[in-house]
Design an enzyme around this catalytic site. Structure first.
Site, PDB file in Angstrom:
ATOM      1  N   HIS A  72      13.161-122.893 -44.117  1.00 25.71           N
ATOM      2  CA  HIS A  72      14.038-121.836 -43.196  1.00 25.71           C
ATOM      3  C   HIS A  72      15.102-122.612 -42.503  1.00 25.71           C
ATOM      4  O   HIS A  72      14.862-123.636 -41.780  1.00 25.71           O
ATOM      5  CB  HIS A  72      13.011-121.170 -42.300  1.00 25.71           C
ATOM      6  CG  HIS A  72      12.034-120.219 -42.969  1.00 25.71           C
ATOM      7  ND1 HIS A  72      11.808-119.136 -42.179  1.00 25.71           N
ATOM      8  CD2 HIS A  72      11.563-120.178 -44.131  1.00 25.71           C
ATOM      9  CE1 HIS A  72      11.039-118.582 -43.237  1.00 25.71           C
ATOM     10  NE2 HIS A  72      10.806-119.158 -44.191  1.00 25.71           N
ATOM     11  N   TYR A 200      11.362-114.213 -33.334  1.00 24.78           N
ATOM     12  CA  TYR A 200      10.603-114.042 -31.979  1.00 24.78           C
ATOM     13  C   TYR A 200      11.246-113.159 -31.099  1.00 24.78           C
ATOM     14  O   TYR A 200      12.434-113.222 -30.548  1.00 24.78           O
ATOM     15  CB  TYR A 200      10.737-115.399 -31.285  1.00 24.78           C
ATOM     16  CG  TYR A 200      10.225-116.567 -31.893  1.00 24.78           C
ATOM     17  CD1 TYR A 200      10.730-117.328 -33.132  1.00 24.78           C
ATOM     18  CD2 TYR A 200       8.887-117.269 -31.384  1.00 24.78           C
ATOM     19  CE1 TYR A 200      10.112-118.556 -33.617  1.00 24.78           C
ATOM     20  CE2 TYR A 200       8.311-118.300 -31.988  1.00 24.78           C
ATOM     21  CZ  TYR A 200       8.934-118.971 -33.289  1.00 24.78           C
ATOM     22  OH  TYR A 200       8.183-119.894 -33.936  1.00 24.78           O
ATOM     23  N   PRO A 292       1.298-121.634 -28.916  1.00 20.22           N
ATOM     24  CA  PRO A 292       1.622-121.797 -30.472  1.00 20.22           C
ATOM     25  C   PRO A 292       3.038-121.324 -30.449  1.00 20.22           C
ATOM     26  O   PRO A 292       3.876-121.348 -31.536  1.00 20.22           O
ATOM     27  CB  PRO A 292       0.724-120.808 -31.179  1.00 20.22           C
ATOM     28  CG  PRO A 292       0.222-119.901 -30.169  1.00 20.22           C
ATOM     29  CD  PRO A 292       0.219-120.603 -28.676  1.00 20.22           C
ATOM     30  N   LYS A 296       4.287-126.354 -32.412  1.00 24.48           N
ATOM     31  CA  LYS A 296       4.362-127.659 -32.437  1.00 24.48           C
ATOM     32  C   LYS A 296       3.129-128.284 -32.552  1.00 24.48           C
ATOM     33  O   LYS A 296       3.071-129.797 -32.912  1.00 24.48           O
ATOM     34  CB  LYS A 296       4.787-128.175 -31.019  1.00 24.48           C
ATOM     35  CG  LYS A 296       6.345-127.852 -30.589  1.00 24.48           C
ATOM     36  CD  LYS A 296       6.876-129.000 -31.391  1.00 24.48           C
ATOM     37  CE  LYS A 296       8.511-128.624 -31.522  1.00 24.48           C
ATOM     38  NZ  LYS A 296       8.987-128.298 -32.768  1.00 24.48           N
ATOM     39  N   TYR A 384      13.041-127.132 -31.697  1.00 16.30           N
ATOM     40  CA  TYR A 384      12.296-126.443 -32.642  1.00 16.30           C
ATOM     41  C   TYR A 384      12.001-127.199 -33.947  1.00 16.30           C
ATOM     42  O   TYR A 384      11.223-127.283 -34.401  1.00 16.30           O
ATOM     43  CB  TYR A 384      13.020-125.026 -32.637  1.00 16.30           C
ATOM     44  CG  TYR A 384      12.109-124.034 -33.642  1.00 16.30           C
ATOM     45  CD1 TYR A 384      11.196-123.279 -32.951  1.00 16.30           C
ATOM     46  CD2 TYR A 384      12.394-123.939 -35.040  1.00 16.30           C
ATOM     47  CE1 TYR A 384      10.399-122.486 -33.589  1.00 16.30           C
ATOM     48  CE2 TYR A 384      11.246-123.016 -35.721  1.00 16.30           C
ATOM     49  CZ  TYR A 384      10.497-122.263 -34.860  1.00 16.30           C
ATOM     50  OH  TYR A 384       9.804-121.284 -35.591  1.00 16.30           O
TER      51      TYR A 384
HETATM   52  P1  RFL Z   1      -8.199-129.518 -35.667  1.00 16.86           P
HETATM   53  O1  RFL Z   1      -7.512-128.581 -36.646  1.00 16.86           O
HETATM   54  O2  RFL Z   1      -8.651-128.429 -34.651  1.00 16.86           O
HETATM   55  O3  RFL Z   1      -9.259-130.119 -36.485  1.00 16.86           O
HETATM   56  C1  RFL Z   1     -10.331-130.660 -35.897  1.00 16.86           C
HETATM   57  C2  RFL Z   1     -11.421-131.043 -36.592  1.00 16.86           C
HETATM   58  O4  RFL Z   1     -12.764-131.378 -36.202  1.00 16.86           O
HETATM   59  C3  RFL Z   1     -13.802-130.807 -36.650  1.00 16.86           C
HETATM   60  N1  RFL Z   1     -14.798-130.996 -35.403  1.00 16.86           N
HETATM   61  C4  RFL Z   1     -15.694-131.707 -35.674  1.00 16.86           C
HETATM   62  N2  RFL Z   1     -16.214-132.778 -36.773  1.00 16.86           N
HETATM   63  C5  RFL Z   1     -17.197-133.580 -36.649  1.00 16.86           C
HETATM   64  N3  RFL Z   1     -17.960-133.682 -35.305  1.00 16.86           N
HETATM   65  C6  RFL Z   1     -17.813-132.545 -34.285  1.00 16.86           C
HETATM   66  N4  RFL Z   1     -18.452-132.831 -33.089  1.00 16.86           N
HETATM   67  C7  RFL Z   1     -16.551-131.923 -34.323  1.00 16.86           C
HETATM   68  N5  RFL Z   1     -15.873-131.188 -33.562  1.00 16.86           N
HETATM   69  C8  RFL Z   1     -15.032-130.581 -34.241  1.00 16.86           C
HETATM   70  C9  RFL Z   1     -13.556-129.177 -36.634  1.00 16.86           C
HETATM   71  O5  RFL Z   1     -14.350-128.721 -37.458  1.00 16.86           O
HETATM   72  C10 RFL Z   1     -12.097-129.515 -37.126  1.00 16.86           C
HETATM   73  O6  RFL Z   1     -12.112-129.460 -38.769  1.00 16.86           O
HETATM   74  O7  RFL Z   1      -7.226-130.330 -34.988  1.00 16.86           O
HETATM   75  P2  RFL Z   1      -6.019-131.421 -35.488  1.00 16.86           P
HETATM   76  O8  RFL Z   1      -6.467-132.156 -36.606  1.00 16.86           O
HETATM   77  O9  RFL Z   1      -5.705-132.273 -34.130  1.00 16.86           O
HETATM   78  O10 RFL Z   1      -5.006-130.326 -35.676  1.00 16.86           O
HETATM   79  C11 RFL Z   1      -4.233-129.694 -34.830  1.00 16.86           C
HETATM   80  C12 RFL Z   1      -3.701-128.447 -35.375  1.00 16.86           C
HETATM   81  O11 RFL Z   1      -4.867-127.608 -36.276  1.00 16.86           O
HETATM   82  C13 RFL Z   1      -3.177-127.451 -34.180  1.00 16.86           C
HETATM   83  O12 RFL Z   1      -2.480-128.178 -33.387  1.00 16.86           O
HETATM   84  C14 RFL Z   1      -2.348-126.239 -34.800  1.00 16.86           C
HETATM   85  O13 RFL Z   1      -3.033-125.634 -35.587  1.00 16.86           O
HETATM   86  C15 RFL Z   1      -1.652-125.509 -33.800  1.00 16.86           C
HETATM   87  N6  RFL Z   1      -0.740-124.335 -34.286  1.00 16.86           N
HETATM   88  C16 RFL Z   1       0.441-124.693 -34.972  1.00 16.86           C
HETATM   89  N7  RFL Z   1       0.846-125.805 -34.875  1.00 16.86           N
HETATM   90  C17 RFL Z   1       2.183-125.893 -35.452  1.00 16.86           C
HETATM   91  O14 RFL Z   1       2.559-127.332 -35.716  1.00 16.86           O
HETATM   92  N8  RFL Z   1       2.979-124.979 -36.027  1.00 16.86           N
HETATM   93  C18 RFL Z   1       2.416-123.686 -36.112  1.00 16.86           C
HETATM   94  O15 RFL Z   1       3.122-122.960 -36.606  1.00 16.86           O
HETATM   95  C19 RFL Z   1       1.113-123.419 -35.501  1.00 16.86           C
HETATM   96  N9  RFL Z   1       0.767-122.156 -35.232  1.00 16.86           N
HETATM   97  C20 RFL Z   1      -1.414-123.168 -34.145  1.00 16.86           C
HETATM   98  C21 RFL Z   1      -0.370-121.916 -34.838  1.00 16.86           C
HETATM   99  C22 RFL Z   1      -2.516-122.741 -33.784  1.00 16.86           C
HETATM  100  C23 RFL Z   1      -3.016-121.495 -33.766  1.00 16.86           C
HETATM  101  N10 RFL Z   1      -4.317-121.445 -33.383  1.00 16.86           N
HETATM  102  C24 RFL Z   1      -5.522-120.599 -33.986  1.00 16.86           C
HETATM  103  C25 RFL Z   1      -4.948-122.012 -32.194  1.00 16.86           C
HETATM  104  C26 RFL Z   1      -0.856-120.900 -34.722  1.00 16.86           C
HETATM  105  C27 RFL Z   1      -2.161-120.742 -34.362  1.00 16.86           C
HETATM  106  C28 RFL Z   1      -2.507-119.065 -34.314  1.00 16.86           C
HETATM  107  C1  PHB Z   2       2.732-119.083 -37.669  1.00 22.75           C
HETATM  108  O1  PHB Z   2       3.174-118.530 -38.995  1.00 22.75           O
HETATM  109  O2  PHB Z   2       1.344-119.006 -37.693  1.00 22.75           O
HETATM  110  C2  PHB Z   2       3.401-119.376 -36.676  1.00 22.75           C
HETATM  111  C3  PHB Z   2       4.745-119.572 -36.569  1.00 22.75           C
HETATM  112  C4  PHB Z   2       5.542-119.682 -35.612  1.00 22.75           C
HETATM  113  C5  PHB Z   2       5.053-120.034 -34.311  1.00 22.75           C
HETATM  114  C6  PHB Z   2       3.616-119.869 -34.301  1.00 22.75           C
HETATM  115  C7  PHB Z   2       2.780-119.705 -35.377  1.00 22.75           C
HETATM  116  O3  PHB Z   2       5.410-120.315 -33.310  1.00 22.75           O
END
Ligand code: RFL
Ligand code: PHB
Length: 388
Positions: A72, A200, A292, A296, A384
């Site tokens: 994108h 957005y 979110p 990041k 971004y």
């Molecule tokens: P995770 O992905 O939470 O993984 C942690 C893992 O540890 C396990 N765990 C354990 N394992 C063993 N023993 C224990 N006691 C444990 N406790 C937990 C868990 O089961 C899990 O598998 O952390 P990590 O690796 O630091 O990654 C972080 C990312 O997942 C997170 O920051 C992103 O998903 C945030 N996020 C976004 N980030 C982006 O860069 N771009 C995006 O577009 C974006 N969109 C989002 C998002 C997060 C969202 N939610 C659901 C919070 C959109 C959403 C909706």
């Molecule tokens: C997503 O596609 O899940 C998404 C995209 C942009 C954001 C957050 C989440 O800022």
């Protein structure tokens, strides 16, 4: 069991770290509390910065992302019934890729398993011992048996609700936190994309975001009460809200389709410092959370473990520890920048119920500035795409 680096958590941080260490001849074991099927099906992030793509590509795990991810070059900001394009590529020379986090997870799990890496799923009762010694251990239960790993280092990649941050000594810790009084209602929909780029939208009914996953699956969000429940939202009510917040009278409409997943997520900003103590290091959501809005979180997790892998490589191959000692300071520079940007995007685009009339006008004026001043649009675009 004995390994060089014990990694807790098989999210993007833990899996990528294990893979990067393997490429450098460093042995690790990853412990994950959920099943492989579960981690490969959890829907989370979608936006990858150029730097994240480069790290994945250089580590040999970017082939599917390059083939299936969508590049994108811009995003749109919508407010007051108009849409304004921010040309990310023209303003920064960089772009972002939309490629779902769980696909990154699948690629990393496949790479670790192909290399016979030790990845233990469905572990429980994970406990850390001796992190202030050079021989830390991790106790856990796997397939009904109590087991122990002896390691040189323990890396906490277990997310915000994990066990490693609480195992850090309290003395000298400083946590920084902000909660927002709203959440995001997220849906996955079977339909064609409504837009070529992410939208957005700021609206008096609240924020909304049009994102995508694949040519046939779309990801949409709208601001909601974090205490609300998905059962309160029929499909009709959801579409009504999205149409109201996203459309005006220019004829453009959000594509409806079968909604096959609904969830509500809370929003917080959080940083816990330092990110290391003795032989325990934290990376990703275990150490910090961003709302979110700036997309990041996963990108920060990737850049943390990239730094950690370099520190561990220096330790094992050159016998030096200065990179490991400097890990917190190096990681925090990027983390605070992303915290700032995510907070700013959140403040710019959401409805704050306690905002005064004056504050609402300030928000609108700021949006006008961003879309009419090249300097302000460039600042948004640089943050971004992660050009910092
Ligand atoms: P995770 O992905 O939470 O993984 C942690 C893992 O540890 C396990 N765990 C354990 N394992 C063993 N023993 C224990 N006691 C444990 N406790 C937990 C868990 O089961 C899990 O598998 O952390 P990590 O690796 O630091 O990654 C972080 C990312 O997942 C997170 O920051 C992103 O998903 C945030 N996020 C976004 N980030 C982006 O860069 N771009 C995006 O577009 C974006 N969109 C989002 C998002 C997060 C969202 N939610 C659901 C919070 C959109 C959403 C909706
Ligand atoms: C997503 O596609 O899940 C998404 C995209 C942009 C954001 C957050 C989440 O800022």
């Amino acid at each position: 069991m004995r390994t060089q680096v014990a990694i807790i958590g098989a999210g993007p941080a833990g899996l990528l770290l294990s893979h990067l260490l393997h490429l450098n001849g460093i042995d690790s074991i990853v412990l994950e509390s959920r099943s492989q099927a579960e981690i490969e099906a959890t829907i989370r992030a979608g936006v990858l910065e150029q730097g994240t793509m480069d790290i994945l590509k250089n580590a040999g795990v970017g082939a599917r992302m390059q083939a299936e991810g969508a590049l994108h070059h811009g995003i749109e900001l919508a407010f007051d019934g108009r849409r304004h394009r921010i040309d990310l590529s023209e303003l920064t020379g960089k772009a972002i890729t939309v490629y779902p986090q769980h696909e990154v997870i699948k690629d990393l799990v496949a790479a670790r398993q192909a290399a016979q890496g030790q990845l233990l799923f469905e572990v429980s009762e994970v406990e850390l011992h001796g992190i202030d010694t050079v021989t830390p251990t991790v106790g856990f239960t796997h397939q009904g048996a109590a087991t122990r790993i002896e390691a040189d280092f323990v890396i906490g990649c277990d997310g915000y609700h994990g066990v490693t941050r609480p195992a850090m000594p309290l003395q000298g810790r400083q946590d920084y936190q902000r909660t927002y009084g709203f959440g995001w209602f997220g849906i996955l929909v079977e339909s064609a994309p409504s837009s070529n780029e992410l939208i957005y939208a700021q609206h008096q009914r609240g924020f909304a975001l049009v994102s995508t996953r694949t040519p046939t699956v779309q990801r949409l969000y709208f601001q909601c009460d974090p205490a609300d429940h998905v059962d309160n939202w029929s499909d009709d009510r959801i579409w009504g809200e999205l149409h109201a917040r996203l459309e005006n009278n220019d004829g453009w409409r959000v594509n409806e389709g079968r909604i096959f997943q609904k969830n509500i997520i809370g929003m917080r900003s959080f940083v816990s410092t330092p990110m290391q103590s003795g032989r325990l290091f934290l990376a990703g959501d275990a150490a910090h959370i961003v709302p979110p809005t700036g997309a990041k979180g996963m990108n920060l997790a990737v850049s943390d473990v990239h730094l950690l892998a370099q520190g561990l490589e220096q330790f094992y191959h050159q016998g030096q520890e200065d990179r490991l000692h400097g890990y917190t300071a190096a990681a925090l520079k990027r983390i605070w920048r992303a915290e700032y940007f995510s907070w700013w995007m959140t403040s710019l685009l959401h409805n704050f119920t306690d905002a005064s009339l004056f504050q609402r006008e300030m928000q609108r004026a700021e949006l006008e500035c961003v879309v009419s001043s090249r300097a302000m649009a460039t600042a948004l675009a640089e943050n971004y795409v992660g050009a910092f």
